[in-house]
Write an enzyme that holds these catalytic residues in place. Structure first.
Site, PDB file in Angstrom:
ATOM      1  N   ILE A 196      29.946  -9.495   8.675  1.00 56.42           N
ATOM      2  CA  ILE A 196      30.787  -8.725   7.763  1.00 56.42           C
ATOM      3  C   ILE A 196      31.553  -9.639   6.825  1.00 56.42           C
ATOM      4  O   ILE A 196      31.709  -9.344   5.632  1.00 56.42           O
ATOM      5  CB  ILE A 196      31.712  -7.823   8.595  1.00 56.42           C
ATOM      6  CG1 ILE A 196      30.864  -6.745   9.300  1.00 56.42           C
ATOM      7  CG2 ILE A 196      32.799  -7.190   7.745  1.00 56.42           C
ATOM      8  CD1 ILE A 196      31.556  -6.048  10.443  1.00 56.42           C
ATOM      9  N   ASP A 197      32.033 -10.765   7.326  1.00 56.24           N
ATOM     10  CA  ASP A 197      32.809 -11.693   6.506  1.00 56.24           C
ATOM     11  C   ASP A 197      31.953 -12.270   5.384  1.00 56.24           C
ATOM     12  O   ASP A 197      32.370 -12.313   4.220  1.00 56.24           O
ATOM     13  CB  ASP A 197      33.355 -12.813   7.386  1.00 56.24           C
ATOM     14  CG  ASP A 197      34.704 -13.330   6.910  1.00 56.24           C
ATOM     15  OD1 ASP A 197      35.271 -12.751   5.974  1.00 56.24           O
ATOM     16  OD2 ASP A 197      35.190 -14.310   7.495  1.00 56.24           O
ATOM     17  N   ASP A 198      30.751 -12.741   5.710  1.00 53.48           N
ATOM     18  CA  ASP A 198      29.863 -13.264   4.675  1.00 53.48           C
ATOM     19  C   ASP A 198      29.535 -12.207   3.638  1.00 53.48           C
ATOM     20  O   ASP A 198      29.515 -12.474   2.438  1.00 53.48           O
ATOM     21  CB  ASP A 198      28.562 -13.786   5.307  1.00 53.48           C
ATOM     22  CG  ASP A 198      28.640 -15.255   5.629  1.00 53.48           C
ATOM     23  OD1 ASP A 198      28.326 -16.077   4.760  1.00 53.48           O
ATOM     24  OD2 ASP A 198      29.043 -15.586   6.759  1.00 53.48           O
TER      25      ASP A 198
ATOM     26  N   HIS B  96      39.339  -9.789   3.835  1.00 53.46           N
ATOM     27  CA  HIS B  96      38.246 -10.056   2.899  1.00 53.46           C
ATOM     28  C   HIS B  96      37.492  -8.774   2.558  1.00 53.46           C
ATOM     29  O   HIS B  96      37.063  -8.575   1.415  1.00 53.46           O
ATOM     30  CB  HIS B  96      37.293 -11.091   3.494  1.00 53.46           C
ATOM     31  CG  HIS B  96      37.921 -12.433   3.690  1.00 53.46           C
ATOM     32  ND1 HIS B  96      37.461 -13.337   4.632  1.00 53.46           N
ATOM     33  CD2 HIS B  96      38.972 -13.036   3.079  1.00 53.46           C
ATOM     34  CE1 HIS B  96      38.204 -14.425   4.578  1.00 53.46           C
ATOM     35  NE2 HIS B  96      39.129 -14.265   3.640  1.00 53.46           N
TER      36      HIS B  96
END
Length: 668
Positions: A412-414, A488
């Site tokens: 999810i972060d990427d 993010h």
């Protein structure tokens, strides 16, 4: 190299605190009043240009950036033990790995999990065994120092379960004295406690092969003994907490599982092992890895080899050959060294690099940016992974992984950072990219947990019961929502078109505000630590419409300015995860200084002494080639246990901070 690589402890938190700058109240804000290095305006524009050019020079010809992902010597020790187990260890690779391991030993005889860390018992035991495997004499000074320290800490008996399991595979520890994890776990449905979906993806991929290894109880020759590292004392890591009713329950359960393991239902056990093997093989990636990370890769190779997969079998051959791509070799005065990366981060490094260059004023039409953006777009994952267990109705597509190959586990972060890179550069307006952004936005919204926030790989991976298992004495094993990832995602959703009043965005903002610590900071899960969490949360909240004058942001700014070091930078030691005295304290680093500046610039603090001092720190510590040095580990794998030095962090984050500062002072 040996001399230059040895390192000692950092200052105590009390020493750091005593050196902090004073502060004054001005206009409702508490401003830091630093006293050093601010006599004249630094050449921050020249520093920005040098940093920009340096980053551009490091781009791979195919478009990505990839910095080394440095961890600790357990990677190298376990690589040698893996090769010993498979019967493929060579004298040359052993000598190269041993040189590296020796070079990382500290003056007190120990090895630690990060730069400047206290000695770690399990890491020191594994390094000692690897050096003994390499032929080092136990009477040598460095071996005596390590052994004496190990025995003072309680010996092998006090190491983590994974270390003792490695020793058990070579007959140096009893399988009866290890927690039992039966392969029958693969049969548990997703609603039942302790099923595979309850584990974080990294733990899930590790635990399945380990259940096979635990059931088969191998005993292969190590070639050396480890008896001198035993004390005869109590077994198990010191937890520092009172025994709970769950501890007692799982201790009883473990005895029952051991009894079952001695006399299992033969057909059920055979089917479980067969199912586990199929599960493992199905998750091997195109480059031979499992999950793009060391633990499941190593244990999957061991488990499959125990099940009869020969070294020339395509699965094993691909897995072993793939390890070569994770090895870094260097020539040193002591000879060639060889070290193993625990993971690789090309997508993550590239999207951060794209955003840093954009902040520095580089257009998306620049050839380097074009290649980088096209590379990232080509890495979109279009197949369903294990995330679909908890989100079966969510369509595939729109996710990106951290690594070169990891289709089963987009994160999810990427994905959030990819969308930010596409939108901020204007790349999202192009047809193919626009469609990718739409899919990514849909996937992010669908991966929201029920509390309105986001974890790293799965939704609602919050069942804490697995954390109580005796087997789980090292590292995080679940993936609950975190501040940094949620920040993010909120930022990405707003920038890709979600209105600030959108329910998903609004719930994310609410959750972030609820997670603020009493001191005004936010905890950082994937970066060290409160500086990282605060540096992520503040810009996201501002972008989502929270006023810079909001009490939460005022408190965050106050916390940051109070924790600025006298040299103008910010730093936080990884010990902050286990010792509150270290929260917000540590040697200044380029990456952590940039994170603090992100937050301060987001609320319009560019004209304050604190920001000017932070910018001056970045300028003053920059090398002539435009780079920064940063031996400190500012990335987090498992809080309290495993840390990462992302070698590109020291480049992309300061560049981005300088670029955002330029925009702020120019009013852009």
């Amino acid at each position: 190299m040996t001399g230059s690589l040895r390192h000692t402890e950092v200052s105590t938190p009390e020493e750091v605190e005593a050196a902090e700058p004073s502060s004054v109240e001005t206009g409702g804000w508490e401003l830091s009043r630093t006293t050093e290095h601010h006599e004249q305006e630094p050449d921050w524009l020249g520093a920005l240009e040098a940093a920009r050019d340096h980053l551009l020079s490091r781009q791979h010809e195919r478009g990505w950036w990839q910095g080394e992902l440095q961890t600790n010597v357990t990677m190298d020790a376990e690589d040698l033990m893996l090769r010993q187990f498979l019967g493929i260890r060579t004298a040359e690779e052993t000598a190269e790995a041993a040189r590296w391991i020796r070079s990382q030993q500290r003056s007190d005889g120990t090895w630690g999990p990060y730069y400047g860390a206290p000695g770690d018992l399990s890491a020191t035991v594994e390094a000692y065994v690897a050096l003994k495997l390499a032929g080092d004499d136990v009477a040598d000074e460095h071996m005596v120092g390590a052994r004496d320290w190990i025995l003072r800490q309680g010996g092998i008996e006090r190491t983590r379960v994974f270390t003792r399991m490695w020793l058990a595979m070579f007959g140096q520890w009893s399988w009866d004295e290890l927690p039992c994890m039966p392969p029958e776990i693969v049969f548990l449905p997703s609603w039942f406690p302790l099923n595979l979906a309850d584990w974080g993806c990294w733990a899930r991929q590790t635990i399945v092969p380990l259940t096979v290894v635990s059931a088969l109880r191998p005993h292969r020759e190590l070639g050396v003994r480890t008896d001198e590292l035993r004390t005869g004392g109590p077994v198990g890591r010191l937890s520092g907490r009172e025994e709970t009713s769950w501890d007692r329950f799982f201790r009883v359960l473990d005895r029952a599982l051991h009894a079952y393991g001695r006399h299992p239902l033969r057909r059920v056990r055979e089917q479980a092992i067969r199912r586990a093997a199929e599960w493992i093989v199905a998750r091997q990636e195109a480059d031979g890895c499992w999950g793009g990370i060391q633990p499941p890769w190593v244990y999957s190779l061991i488990a499959l080899h125990l099940l009869g997969y020969q070294l020339d079998h395509p699965v094993l051959r691909s897995g072993i050959e793939g390890l070569e791509g994770f090895l870094i070799r260097e020539d040193t005065p002591e000879g060639r060294v060889r070290r193993m990366e625990a993971c690789q981060s090309p997508v993550w490094d590239t999207v951060l690099g794209i955003q840093a260059l954009h902040d520095a004023g580089v257009s998306r039409d620049h050839p380097a940016m074009r290649k980088a953006l096209d590379y990232v777009r080509s890495e979109e994952i279009t197949v369903r992974g294990d995330w679909a267990v908890r989100r079966p109705q969510l369509p595939a597509g729109g996710g990106w992984a951290f690594e070169f190959e990891n289709d089963n586990y987009p994160d999810i972060d990427d994905t959030a950072e990819v969308l930010l890179a596409f939108v901020r550069t204007g790349y999202a307006t192009e047809q193919g990219a626009a469609q990718a952004v739409s899919r990514g936005r849909r996937w992010l919204r669908g991966m929201r947990s029920s509390n309105g926030a986001w974890g790293a790989f799965d939704a609602d991976n919050t069942r804490w019961l697995v954390t109580e298992l005796p087997f789980c004495d090292f590292g995080a094993v679940i993936d609950p929502p975190s501040v940094d990832v949620t920040a993010h995602v909120v930022e990405a959703l707003v920038e890709t078109g979600d209105d600030r009043s959108d329910r998903v965005v609004r719930d994310g903002v609410r959750w972030l505000l609820e997670q603020q610590e009493n001191d005004g900071s936010w905890y950082g899960r994937w970066g060290v630590n409160h500086v990282y969490g605060t540096g992520a949360a503040v810009p996201a909240l501002v972008r989502a419409g929270v006023s810079a004058g909001h009490s939460a942001l005022r408190r965050a700014v106050r916390w940051l300015e109070q924790h600025q070091n006298p040299d103008g930078g910010w730093g936080e030691d990884p010990r902050s995860y286990v010792d509150p005295a270290w929260v917000g304290r540590g040697e200044s680093t380029a990456s952590q200084t940039a994170w603090a500046l992100f937050a301060l610039l987001a609320v319009g603090r560019h004209e304050t002494p604190a920001v000017r001092a932070g910018i001056a720190f970045l300028v003053r510590t920059q090398h002539e080639d435009g780079s920064w040095s940063e031996p400190q580990f500012t990335g987090t794998g498992f809080p309290g246990d495993f840390y990462i030095n992302y070698h590109l962090y020291r480049q992309v984050f300061p560049l981005a901070a300088l670029g955002r500062y330029r925009r702020a002072v120019r009013g852009e």
